[in-house]
Write a protein that holds these residues in place. Structure first.
Motif, mmCIF file in Angstrom:
data_model
loop_
_atom_site.group_PDB
_atom_site.id
_atom_site.type_symbol
_atom_site.label_atom_id
_atom_site.label_comp_id
_atom_site.label_asym_id
_atom_site.label_seq_id
_atom_site.Cartn_x
_atom_site.Cartn_y
_atom_site.Cartn_z
ATOM 1 N N ASP A 1 -3.529 9.655 -13.748
ATOM 2 C CA ASP A 1 -3.330 10.490 -14.943
ATOM 3 C C ASP A 1 -4.294 10.082 -16.055
ATOM 4 O OD1 ASP A 1 -1.294 11.883 -13.710
ATOM 5 O OD2 ASP A 1 0.321 10.741 -14.669
ATOM 6 N N GLU A 2 -4.415 8.780 -16.279
ATOM 7 C CA GLU A 2 -5.300 8.308 -17.355
ATOM 8 C C GLU A 2 -6.764 8.538 -17.002
ATOM 9 O OE1 GLU A 2 -4.348 7.663 -20.251
ATOM 10 O OE2 GLU A 2 -2.216 7.647 -19.765
ATOM 11 N N CYS A 3 -7.099 8.414 -15.734
ATOM 12 C CA CYS A 3 -8.460 8.735 -15.293
ATOM 13 C C CYS A 3 -8.791 10.175 -15.633
ATOM 14 C CB CYS A 3 -8.584 8.490 -13.795
ATOM 15 S SG CYS A 3 -10.148 9.040 -13.070
ATOM 16 N N ALA A 4 -7.865 11.088 -15.331
ATOM 17 C CA ALA A 4 -8.090 12.508 -15.598
ATOM 18 C C ALA A 4 -8.273 12.756 -17.097
ATOM 19 C CB ALA A 4 -6.917 13.328 -15.071
ATOM 20 N N ARG A 5 -7.429 12.151 -17.912
ATOM 21 C CA ARG A 5 -7.538 12.353 -19.366
ATOM 22 C C ARG A 5 -8.855 11.801 -19.908
ATOM 23 N NH1 ARG A 5 -1.954 10.401 -19.084
ATOM 24 N NH2 ARG A 5 -0.546 12.200 -19.185
ATOM 25 N N LEU A 6 -9.250 10.640 -19.418
ATOM 26 C CA LEU A 6 -10.493 10.032 -19.888
ATOM 27 C C LEU A 6 -11.714 10.835 -19.454
ATOM 28 C CD1 LEU A 6 -9.622 6.273 -19.398
ATOM 29 C CD2 LEU A 6 -10.412 7.316 -21.539
#
Length: 218
Positions: free
Chosen positions: A27-32
């Motif tokens: 999830d954080e990879c996608a947001r970043l």
């Protein structure tokens, strides 16, 4: 035909806590990816924002590319799940409506799914609509291009839903259709950040007309 999950994770999460950590990192990879892009993405920042030790990150992912590969696989599964779910709720009059539905779901994910505009099914797009970073056309499988894998997964749905004839002709036609759709949709998102609706319509028309020689008309 393909085993896209093979080698994606260093080890599979066996416990719920580990699975939740992996999902948070994705999830954080996608947001970043949306915030800073692929080049500025770091494993350290993904781990920090996901609130996991960096050592835990490397238990599951070998590096940044491995993380993005896992995200691309999750994106593909999400896309296929959306298409299948939609097909279960509508009554298709013919196969051309399936083409429109699949393209609509892809466009919807481009517009709303975190990170999907940068990494959909593996290719890394530094700018909307590409061109893709060199070397990312085989993110899901070292031997096969991403679009070949996408076409293979769509082939399964097509055969199950339509009873289409199996064989190399259909396999080849679906690869060509996916490649063509990919190119036109990239153009649509280069033309407009949210995707040019007229070009999206042209994409549907192109794929329907091309596949009409390979899929049943009744």
């Amino acid at each position: 035909m393909t085993n896209v999950s093979g080698g994606t994770l260093r080890r599979r999460p066996a416990q719920r806590r580990s699975l939740e950590r992996v999902e948070r990192m994705l999830d954080e990879c996608a947001r970043l990816l949306d915030e800073v892009g692929y080049e500025a993405l770091t494993t350290k920042e993904v781990a920090r924002r996901a609130e996991v030790p960096i050592g835990t990150f490397y238990q599951f992912f070998p590096d940044k590319q491995g993380l993005v590969r896992a995200l691309a696989l999750r994106n593909l599964e999400a896309f296929l799940g959306r298409v299948t779910a939609r097909l279960a709720t509508v009554q298709l009059s013919d196969w051309t409506e399936m083409v429109d539905l699949a393209i609509d779901e892809f466009v919807a994910m481009k517009r709303s799914t975190p990170g999907f505009a940068v990494v959909d099914f593996g290719e890394v797009l530094p700018t909307p609509g590409g061109p893709a970073l060199k070397g990312t056309e085989r993110m899901l499988d070292a031997a096969l291009e991403n679009n070949v894998i996408v076409a293979d997964r769509l082939r399964t749905i097509t055969i199950e839903l339509l009873g289409a004839p199996m064989g190399p002709q259909l396999d080849r036609a679906l690869i060509v259709a996916v490649e063509a759709a990919d190119a036109v949709l990239k153009l649509a998102f280069r033309s407009r950040r949210d995707g040019d609706p007229e070009l999206i319509g042209e994409c549907k028309r192109l794929v329907r007309r091309y596949l009409s020689d390979y899929l049943p008309n009744d």
